[in-house]
Design a protein around this motif. Structure first.
Motif, PDB file in Angstrom:
ATOM      1  N   THR A 191       0.897  -1.272   0.010  1.00 17.50           N
ATOM      2  CA  THR A 191      -0.150  -0.030  -0.004  1.00 17.50           C
ATOM      3  C   THR A 191       0.833   1.167   0.002  1.00 17.50           C
ATOM      4  O   THR A 191       1.990   1.101   0.114  1.00 17.50           O
ATOM      5  CB  THR A 191      -0.972   0.026   1.150  1.00 17.50           C
ATOM      6  N   ARG A 192       0.251   2.463  -0.274  1.00 16.28           N
ATOM      7  CA  ARG A 192       1.052   3.737  -0.059  1.00 16.28           C
ATOM      8  C   ARG A 192       1.830   3.968   0.997  1.00 16.28           C
ATOM      9  O   ARG A 192       2.859   4.491   0.858  1.00 16.28           O
ATOM     10  CB  ARG A 192      -0.171   4.709  -0.601  1.00 16.28           C
ATOM     11  N   CYS A 193       1.085   3.695   2.087  1.00 14.94           N
ATOM     12  CA  CYS A 193       1.804   3.927   3.323  1.00 14.94           C
ATOM     13  C   CYS A 193       2.786   2.799   3.978  1.00 14.94           C
ATOM     14  O   CYS A 193       2.910   2.935   5.176  1.00 14.94           O
ATOM     15  CB  CYS A 193       0.870   4.586   4.296  1.00 14.94           C
ATOM     16  N   ALA A 194       2.823   1.702   3.479  1.00 12.13           N
ATOM     17  CA  ALA A 194       3.575   0.688   3.906  1.00 12.13           C
ATOM     18  C   ALA A 194       4.930   0.894   4.172  1.00 12.13           C
ATOM     19  O   ALA A 194       5.420   0.513   5.530  1.00 12.13           O
ATOM     20  CB  ALA A 194       3.497  -0.485   3.154  1.00 12.13           C
ATOM     21  N   ASP A 195       5.457   1.828   3.478  1.00 12.97           N
ATOM     22  CA  ASP A 195       7.076   2.051   3.846  1.00 12.97           C
ATOM     23  C   ASP A 195       7.091   3.051   5.234  1.00 12.97           C
ATOM     24  O   ASP A 195       7.866   2.710   6.002  1.00 12.97           O
ATOM     25  CB  ASP A 195       7.657   2.892   2.758  1.00 12.97           C
ATOM     26  N   LYS A 196       5.974   3.809   5.325  1.00 13.79           N
ATOM     27  CA  LYS A 196       6.119   4.567   6.643  1.00 13.79           C
ATOM     28  C   LYS A 196       5.821   3.786   7.731  1.00 13.79           C
ATOM     29  O   LYS A 196       6.221   4.039   8.893  1.00 13.79           O
ATOM     30  CB  LYS A 196       4.898   5.642   6.382  1.00 13.79           C
ATOM     31  N   ALA A 217      10.847  -0.256  12.526  1.00 13.05           N
ATOM     32  CA  ALA A 217      12.250  -0.370  12.371  1.00 13.05           C
ATOM     33  C   ALA A 217      13.035   0.842  12.977  1.00 13.05           C
ATOM     34  O   ALA A 217      14.329   0.850  12.877  1.00 13.05           O
ATOM     35  CB  ALA A 217      12.481  -0.602  11.164  1.00 13.05           C
ATOM     36  N   ASN A 218      12.244   1.995  13.276  1.00  8.43           N
ATOM     37  CA  ASN A 218      12.984   3.130  13.553  1.00  8.43           C
ATOM     38  C   ASN A 218      13.849   3.671  12.501  1.00  8.43           C
ATOM     39  O   ASN A 218      15.165   3.867  12.677  1.00  8.43           O
ATOM     40  CB  ASN A 218      13.587   3.075  14.741  1.00  8.43           C
ATOM     41  N   ALA A 219      13.527   3.460  11.470  1.00 10.59           N
ATOM     42  CA  ALA A 219      14.341   4.029  10.157  1.00 10.59           C
ATOM     43  C   ALA A 219      13.588   4.905   9.406  1.00 10.59           C
ATOM     44  O   ALA A 219      12.317   5.515   9.719  1.00 10.59           O
ATOM     45  CB  ALA A 219      14.490   2.935   9.519  1.00 10.59           C
ATOM     46  N   THR A 220      14.028   5.459   8.149  1.00 12.71           N
ATOM     47  CA  THR A 220      13.196   6.291   7.199  1.00 12.71           C
ATOM     48  C   THR A 220      12.664   5.692   6.278  1.00 12.71           C
ATOM     49  O   THR A 220      12.783   4.374   6.002  1.00 12.71           O
ATOM     50  CB  THR A 220      14.435   7.247   6.631  1.00 12.71           C
ATOM     51  N   PRO A 221      11.419   6.204   5.552  1.00 11.79           N
ATOM     52  CA  PRO A 221      10.708   5.627   4.624  1.00 11.79           C
ATOM     53  C   PRO A 221      11.508   5.048   3.389  1.00 11.79           C
ATOM     54  O   PRO A 221      11.180   4.219   2.955  1.00 11.79           O
ATOM     55  CB  PRO A 221       9.584   6.624   4.531  1.00 11.79           C
ATOM     56  N   ARG A 222      12.394   5.963   3.179  1.00  9.83           N
ATOM     57  CA  ARG A 222      13.109   5.712   1.929  1.00  9.83           C
ATOM     58  C   ARG A 222      13.961   4.429   2.261  1.00  9.83           C
ATOM     59  O   ARG A 222      14.021   3.538   1.216  1.00  9.83           O
ATOM     60  CB  ARG A 222      14.081   6.778   1.576  1.00  9.83           C
ATOM     61  N   ALA A 223      14.562   3.998   3.410  1.00 10.92           N
ATOM     62  CA  ALA A 223      15.212   2.909   3.555  1.00 10.92           C
ATOM     63  C   ALA A 223      14.149   1.650   3.760  1.00 10.92           C
ATOM     64  O   ALA A 223      14.556   0.827   2.924  1.00 10.92           O
ATOM     65  CB  ALA A 223      15.867   2.931   5.001  1.00 10.92           C
ATOM     66  N   ALA A 224      13.015   1.846   4.278  1.00  7.74           N
ATOM     67  CA  ALA A 224      12.053   0.968   4.271  1.00  7.74           C
ATOM     68  C   ALA A 224      11.591   0.627   2.948  1.00  7.74           C
ATOM     69  O   ALA A 224      11.339  -0.534   2.473  1.00  7.74           O
ATOM     70  CB  ALA A 224      10.755   1.318   5.109  1.00  7.74           C
ATOM     71  N   SER A 253      22.505  -5.047  10.106  1.00  8.37           N
ATOM     72  CA  SER A 253      22.370  -6.150  11.029  1.00  8.37           C
ATOM     73  C   SER A 253      21.441  -5.672  12.110  1.00  8.37           C
ATOM     74  O   SER A 253      20.664  -6.608  12.644  1.00  8.37           O
ATOM     75  CB  SER A 253      23.669  -6.763  11.520  1.00  8.37           C
ATOM     76  N   ALA A 254      21.698  -4.573  12.613  1.00  4.59           N
ATOM     77  CA  ALA A 254      21.068  -4.024  13.965  1.00  4.59           C
ATOM     78  C   ALA A 254      19.329  -3.919  13.608  1.00  4.59           C
ATOM     79  O   ALA A 254      18.488  -4.226  14.280  1.00  4.59           O
ATOM     80  CB  ALA A 254      21.650  -2.827  14.486  1.00  4.59           C
ATOM     81  N   THR A 255      18.984  -3.352  12.495  1.00  4.56           N
ATOM     82  CA  THR A 255      17.764  -3.133  12.042  1.00  4.56           C
ATOM     83  C   THR A 255      17.156  -4.681  11.603  1.00  4.56           C
ATOM     84  O   THR A 255      15.951  -4.671  11.912  1.00  4.56           O
ATOM     85  CB  THR A 255      17.731  -2.248  10.770  1.00  4.56           C
ATOM     86  N   LEU A 256      18.068  -5.388  11.240  1.00 10.82           N
ATOM     87  CA  LEU A 256      17.473  -6.854  10.836  1.00 10.82           C
ATOM     88  C   LEU A 256      16.970  -7.527  12.153  1.00 10.82           C
ATOM     89  O   LEU A 256      16.161  -7.945  12.128  1.00 10.82           O
ATOM     90  CB  LEU A 256      18.488  -7.705  10.082  1.00 10.82           C
ATOM     91  N   LEU A 257      17.911  -7.328  13.046  1.00  9.63           N
ATOM     92  CA  LEU A 257      17.452  -7.953  14.554  1.00  9.63           C
ATOM     93  C   LEU A 257      16.210  -7.179  14.822  1.00  9.63           C
ATOM     94  O   LEU A 257      15.342  -7.955  15.434  1.00  9.63           O
ATOM     95  CB  LEU A 257      18.555  -7.923  15.432  1.00  9.63           C
TER      96      LEU A 257
END
Length: 94
Positions: free
Chosen positions: A38-43, A49-56, A68-72
Motif C-alpha cells: 500500500t501507499r503508506c506501507a513504507d511509513k 524499524a525506527n528508520a526512514t521511509p526511504r530505507a524501508a 544487522s541491527a535493523t534486521l534484528l
C-alpha cells in the motif's frame, strides 16, 4: 533488483553460507507480505524499524537488505521474518 557489493557476496553464520542477494530477496518478500504494498506501507515499516521511509522502500523493493541491527529489530517485531531467516540458516547448515 538487488545490487550487491562484489567484495561481500556472501557471509557465513554457524556454517550456513547466505548470499546478500538471497537475504535481500527474502527480507523483501516477507516485508511485502507483512506490510503490504500500500501507499503508506513504507511509513509503517519505517516506524517499526525506527528508520526512514526511504530505507524501508529499499528493503521492500529488494534494493538492499537492512543492516544487522535493523534486521534484528525487524526479526524481533515480525515473527514471519524471524522464521524465514531461521529457515535460511537451517537450509544452509544442512
Amino acid at each position: 533488483m538487488f545490487r550487491s557489493n562484489p567484495a561481500r557476496k556472501s557471509f557465513s553464520v554457524s556454517g550456513a553460507v547466505i548470499t546478500t542477494e538471497v537475504l535481500g530477496e527474502t527480507v523483501a518478500r516477507v516485508l511485502r507480505r507483512k506490510f503490504g504494498e500500500t501507499r503508506c506501507a513504507d511509513k509503517r515499516l519505517a516506524t517499526v524499524a525506527n528508520a526512514t521511509p526511504r530505507a524501508a522502500r529499499n528493503w521492500m523493493s529488494g534494493e538492499c537488505p537492512p543492516n544487522s541491527a535493523t534486521l534484528l529489530t525487524l526479526m524481533r517485531e515480525c515473527s514471519e521474518l524471524r522464521e524465514e531467516i531461521n529457515r535460511l540458516l537451517d537450509a544452509g547448515a544442512a
